[in-house]
Scaffold this motif. Structure first.
Motif, PDB file in Angstrom:
ATOM      1  N   THR A   1     -21.833  13.307 140.290  1.00 21.01           N
ATOM      2  CA  THR A   1     -21.367  14.838 141.100  1.00 21.01           C
ATOM      3  C   THR A   1     -22.396  15.683 141.263  1.00 21.01           C
ATOM      4  O   THR A   1     -22.458  16.188 141.948  1.00 21.01           O
ATOM      5  N   VAL A   2     -23.502  15.344 140.436  1.00 19.30           N
ATOM      6  CA  VAL A   2     -24.594  16.002 140.598  1.00 19.30           C
ATOM      7  C   VAL A   2     -25.578  15.476 141.774  1.00 19.30           C
ATOM      8  O   VAL A   2     -25.968  16.090 142.553  1.00 19.30           O
ATOM      9  N   ALA A   3     -25.485  13.946 141.581  1.00 22.01           N
ATOM     10  CA  ALA A   3     -26.323  13.248 142.805  1.00 22.01           C
ATOM     11  C   ALA A   3     -25.637  13.773 144.144  1.00 22.01           C
ATOM     12  O   ALA A   3     -26.540  13.807 145.179  1.00 22.01           O
ATOM     13  N   LYS A   4     -24.502  14.104 144.456  1.00 20.31           N
ATOM     14  CA  LYS A   4     -23.848  14.246 145.585  1.00 20.31           C
ATOM     15  C   LYS A   4     -23.730  15.850 145.653  1.00 20.31           C
ATOM     16  O   LYS A   4     -23.265  16.227 147.051  1.00 20.31           O
ATOM     17  N   ALA A   5     -24.330  16.429 144.977  1.00 22.49           N
ATOM     18  CA  ALA A   5     -24.136  18.069 145.029  1.00 22.49           C
ATOM     19  C   ALA A   5     -24.857  18.492 146.271  1.00 22.49           C
ATOM     20  O   ALA A   5     -26.176  17.897 146.466  1.00 22.49           O
ATOM     21  N   GLN A   6     -25.035  19.760 146.706  1.00 22.27           N
ATOM     22  CA  GLN A   6     -25.896  20.577 147.657  1.00 22.27           C
ATOM     23  C   GLN A   6     -27.179  20.693 146.971  1.00 22.27           C
ATOM     24  O   GLN A   6     -27.199  21.091 145.533  1.00 22.27           O
ATOM     25  N   PRO A   7     -28.113  20.296 147.514  1.00 24.58           N
ATOM     26  CA  PRO A   7     -29.539  20.336 146.693  1.00 24.58           C
ATOM     27  C   PRO A   7     -30.140  21.973 146.813  1.00 24.58           C
ATOM     28  O   PRO A   7     -31.032  22.149 147.341  1.00 24.58           O
ATOM     29  N   ASP A   8     -29.399  22.721 146.082  1.00 25.37           N
ATOM     30  CA  ASP A   8     -29.866  24.122 146.039  1.00 25.37           C
ATOM     31  C   ASP A   8     -29.992  24.734 144.693  1.00 25.37           C
ATOM     32  O   ASP A   8     -30.113  26.060 144.549  1.00 25.37           O
TER      33      ASP A   8
END
Length: 334
Positions: free
Chosen positions: A92-99
Motif C-alpha cells: 500500500t505504501v509502494a502504491k501511495a501518492q509520493p507526497d
C-alpha cells in the motif's frame, strides 16, 4: 542563402526551442517539489505498520509516534495492515501518492522479500525508498529453562547429531529462520525447522518446551529471559549485549558471526527528496528524545537514526547477503 543553410538554421531554432521547453518543464517540476517540501506536512501523516499490533515493528512505531507528531506539528496515525509476511502493508505504501503523507515501517525481512516472494507486486529498489534506518538489535539463541542445553557448546554438540534439535521461527524466510540457518551452516550442525505464524505462538511453544530452541530478536526474548522462562545461550552481536552481560556472543566461538534485527522507515520512490529529508530528520529527532531513546534502549534496541542513504544501502547489502543463503537452502515460495 542555400537550401542546406536554411534547413540547418531551422533545425537549430527547433533544437533551441526543445531545450527551452525541457528546461522550463524541469524548472516547473523543481518549483513544484520545492513548494511541496516547504508546505510539508499540511495534514496528518499515516505510518503503515505491515504487521499486527504488539509486534516489534508496531512497538517501535508507537514509541516514536507521539514525539514524531510533536516534531512534525501534525497528527501521526499508526495503521496496521498485516498479512503475507508484511508485503500487503508495504504494497500500500509502494502504491501511495509520493507526497510523504503515507509512509511505512519495515522489518529486516523487507530486504529479503524479493527473494522469498517471486510474484511480489512491487520492487523494494524501484518503487520504494528509505527514509530512516531507525533501530537495530542483536538476536539471541534461547532454549526453555527446562532444556538440557546449559551452554552454547551443549547445544552445538547435540545439533551435530541429525534430527536431534528443533528450532522455531515466525515463518519460512523470516529473519530468525535465516539467522538459524546461518548459525547451523557456520557451526556445521543441523536442526529441524518448525515455523509458526508469529512471535507469540512461537514463544508459547518454546517456553512450553514443545520446540527446543529459537534465535529471535533481543526485545522479543528479553522479558522471558529476565522472568526465568527462557535460557539465553548466545547473542548474535560481535560483543555481548548490555542487557545480558553474562551471555556470550556467538562470535566468541565463531569469529565474525554477526546478525542484527532492524527496523526502518520507507516512502514511495518518487517522494521529493526535500520531503524525505524533512521526514527523516524529524523521525531521527524523535528517536533521540530522552523518553523515546530510554524506552527503546531498555527494551533491547540500539538507536541508529540513520539517513535515507543509509537505509537504502542497508536494504541492498542485506538483500545480497541473505539472497545467497535463500538460494542455497531453497527457502521461499515456489
Amino acid at each position: 542563402m542555400s537550401a542546406t543553410t536554411k534547413n540547418l538554421s531551422v533545425n537549430l531554432k527547433l533544437g533551441q526551442r526543445w531545450i527551452q521547453a525541457i528546461a522550463a518543464a524541469s524548472l516547473s517540476v523543481t518549483c513544484t517539489a520545492t513548494a511541496m517540501a516547504q508546505d510539508y506536512p499540511s495534514k496528518q501523516v499515516v505510518v503503515v505498520v505491515p504487521f499486527a499490533p504488539g509486534g516489534t515493528v508496531d512497538n517501535v512505531a508507537r514509541h516514536v509516534q507521539e514525539a514524531l507528531s510533536s516534531s512534525l506539528k501534525q497528527t501521526v496515525i499508526v495503521e496496521n495492515r498485516a498479512g503475507a509476511g508484511g508485503t500487503i502493508g508495504t504494497g500500500t505504501v509502494a502504491k501511495a501518492q509520493p507526497d510523504g503523507y503515507r509512509v511505512g515501517m519495515v522489518f529486516d525481512s523487507y530486504a529479503t522479500e524479493a527473494h522469498i516472494y517471486p510474484a511480489l507486486p512491487y520492487s523494494p529498489e524501484k518503487d520504494l525508498t528509505g527514509v530512516s534506518y531507525m533501530v537495530r538489535s542483536p538476536m539471541v539463541l534461547v532454549v526453555p529453562t527446562s532444556s538440557p542445553y546449559k551452554t552454547l557448546q551443549d547445544y552445538i554438540t547435540a545439533a551435530k547429531t541429525p534430527h536431534t534439535v528443533s528450532y522455531a521461527s515466525v515463518g519460512a524466510g523470516s529473519s530468525n529462520h535465516l539467522a538459524a540457518e546461518l548459525f547451523h551452516e557456520t557451526a556445521g550442525t543441523s536442526a529441524l525447522h518448525t515455523p509458526y505464524k508469529g512471535g507469540g505462538p512461537a514463544m508459547t511453544d518454546l517456553m512450553g518446551a514443545h520446540v527446543d530452541s529459537m534465535i529471535a530478536s533481543l526485545p522479543l526474548v528479553l522479558p522471558h529471559v529476565q522472568a526465568g522462562k527462557l535460557r539465553a545461550l548466545g547473542v548474535t552481536s560481535q560483543t555481548r549485549a548490555t542487557q545480558l552481560p553474562d551471555v556470550p556472543a556467538i562470535s566468541e566461538t565463531f569469529n565474525n558471526f554477526e546478525v542484527y534485527s532492524w527496523v526502518g522507515m520507507i516512502a514511495p520512490a518518487k517522494t521529493p527528496e526535500a520531503v524525505v529529508k524533512r521526514l527523516s530528520d524529524d523521525v531521527n529527532a524523535a528517536l533521540k528524545t530522552p523518553a523515546v531513546s530510554t524506552r527503546l534502549n531498555d527494551a533491547g534496541f540500539e538507536i541508529v537514526a540513520g539517513s535515507p542513504e543509509q537505509m537504502n544501502a542497508l536494504t541492498s547489502s542485506e538483500s545480497q547477503r541473505w539472497g545467497r543463503l535463500i538460494a542455497d537452502k531453497k527457502i521461499g515460495q515456489q
